[in-house]
Motif scaffolding. Structure first.
Motif, mmCIF file in Angstrom:
data_model
loop_
_atom_site.group_PDB
_atom_site.id
_atom_site.type_symbol
_atom_site.label_atom_id
_atom_site.label_comp_id
_atom_site.label_asym_id
_atom_site.label_seq_id
_atom_site.Cartn_x
_atom_site.Cartn_y
_atom_site.Cartn_z
ATOM 1 N N MET A 272 -2.263 -4.873 21.772
ATOM 2 C CA MET A 272 -0.910 -4.579 21.375
ATOM 3 C C MET A 272 -0.760 -4.741 19.859
ATOM 4 O O MET A 272 -0.114 -3.934 19.218
ATOM 5 C CB MET A 272 0.024 -5.527 22.146
ATOM 6 N N ALA A 273 -1.362 -5.813 19.319
ATOM 7 C CA ALA A 273 -1.239 -6.068 17.891
ATOM 8 C C ALA A 273 -1.984 -5.016 17.082
ATOM 9 O O ALA A 273 -1.492 -4.569 16.034
ATOM 10 C CB ALA A 273 -1.763 -7.466 17.559
ATOM 11 N N VAL A 274 -3.152 -4.593 17.563
ATOM 12 C CA VAL A 274 -3.919 -3.564 16.845
ATOM 13 C C VAL A 274 -3.191 -2.225 16.918
ATOM 14 O O VAL A 274 -3.173 -1.461 15.947
ATOM 15 C CB VAL A 274 -5.356 -3.478 17.414
ATOM 16 N N PHE A 275 -2.538 -1.956 18.053
ATOM 17 C CA PHE A 275 -1.741 -0.735 18.184
ATOM 18 C C PHE A 275 -0.586 -0.750 17.182
ATOM 19 O O PHE A 275 -0.298 0.261 16.529
ATOM 20 C CB PHE A 275 -1.205 -0.620 19.614
ATOM 21 N N ALA A 276 0.084 -1.899 17.045
ATOM 22 C CA ALA A 276 1.173 -2.019 16.075
ATOM 23 C C ALA A 276 0.640 -1.868 14.656
ATOM 24 O O ALA A 276 1.306 -1.254 13.802
ATOM 25 C CB ALA A 276 1.874 -3.365 16.231
ATOM 26 N N LEU A 277 -0.559 -2.399 14.392
ATOM 27 C CA LEU A 277 -1.160 -2.236 13.064
ATOM 28 C C LEU A 277 -1.405 -0.766 12.764
ATOM 29 O O LEU A 277 -1.116 -0.295 11.659
ATOM 30 C CB LEU A 277 -2.475 -3.018 12.977
ATOM 31 N N HIS A 278 -1.933 -0.029 13.757
ATOM 32 C CA HIS A 278 -2.185 1.398 13.537
ATOM 33 C C HIS A 278 -0.884 2.186 13.416
ATOM 34 O O HIS A 278 -0.862 3.241 12.776
ATOM 35 C CB HIS A 278 -3.049 1.964 14.671
ATOM 36 N N ALA A 279 0.202 1.710 13.996
ATOM 37 C CA ALA A 279 1.492 2.379 13.834
ATOM 38 C C ALA A 279 2.024 2.164 12.420
ATOM 39 O O ALA A 279 2.658 3.054 11.847
ATOM 40 C CB ALA A 279 2.489 1.860 14.856
ATOM 41 N N ILE A 280 1.743 0.986 11.859
ATOM 42 C CA ILE A 280 2.216 0.684 10.501
ATOM 43 C C ILE A 280 1.311 1.310 9.451
ATOM 44 O O ILE A 280 1.778 1.904 8.477
ATOM 45 C CB ILE A 280 2.298 -0.846 10.297
#
Length: 106
Positions: A1-9
């Motif tokens: 989830m955190a890596v997905f949020a990083l890729h969204a940012i």
């Protein structure tokens, strides 16, 4: 989830940034899990009696053991002076059919 949020940012983060985000999220999740378990699952409130405060090693629903053996006295007077054995249920072996027959509904 955190890596997905990083890729969204940030669409193309470096490998070091991904690892830092992943390890930080994992550490935060582990700390949160510890706090939740400590506060709710393993909490001992002042109203609860423990085996140390009552001097009993048996739970209320467990039967008393059939035999006891004496042990040497210890320095701590709160510890029980007898060793106890707890009866365990016997297991019935699966005779035919193996694991598949044991797990299939009858």
């Amino acid at each position: 989830m955190a890596v997905f949020a990083l890729h969204a940012i940030q669409p193309t983060p470096g490998m070091l940034t991904e690892q830092l985000v992943y390890l930080s999220a994992s550490g935060l999740a582990g700390t949160g899990r510890f706090v939740i378990l400590r506060l709710f699952v393993f909490a001992t409130g002042s109203g609860q009696e423990t085996a140390k405060t009552t001097g009993s090693v048996h739970t209320p629903n467990m039967p008393k053991p059939a035999s006891t053996a004496k042990t040497a006295k210890t320095a701590d007077t709160n510890l029980p002076t007898k060793a106890t054995t707890v009866p365990r249920p016997r297991r019935t072996p699966v005779t035919t059919g193996g694991l598949t027959a044991a797990l299939s509904p009858s």
